[in-house]
Motif scaffolding. Sequence first.
Motif: not given
Length: 228
Positions: A70-99
Amino acid sequence: MVWMTKLTKFSVSQIADKLEKPFSMANVVHVGDIVVSVYICQGMVQWHKHLDIDELFWVYEGTILLESDWGEVRLRPDDLVVVPKGVGHRSSSGLRASVLLMRCDFFPDRKNGRRRLYAIPGEEKLERASLRDMAQKSPALSQFQTVAQIEDSVVQVARGEGNWPVHIPATHDRLLYVLDGTATVRTFRSMLHMHPGDFTVVPRGAEFQLNSTRGTVLVQVTREREPE
């Protein structure tokens, strides 16, 4: 008695500091059916999807890119998003991020046809939310408003100071997280002073008090419906 339960304080930064490898994860605590974990996003995971559970991604430190059917989003500190069941996804970060990652810890009831086997690209889009922005839009002090829903639980945010109105005893497990400011949670056996990045879980049935200093923003995770 649950009233006698001693609360435990957790720190996201302290948990993240113990995770050394990219995409390592620590399951921290349960809030009802939801397990709350801390993981390190660094590099890129493979595309995948979950047929039976939603996943909530909440960035604590750093920045991640979340790509999906369903597209992409960039998340910064205190941002959140819900990926519903059945939606293909992947997460990435060039630098270390705590989630912070939240998901149901067992197969939820597949009622009313809510199980999604696949998602059609472009059918919908992921909705990014900023906890801090939502708190500033709160119409009244100490009144939580819903930011996101995951299964039968909600993530809510509020700002306030002094004594907060709470259900006595707690009707459901309730995670309390300090976004800004400081807060104190008291039960018969516990008194926790919490600062930004600290959280605790007040178990169902516990009697507790909650108060905070000026400028405090709190996040709570609890069941969707509270009795009036």
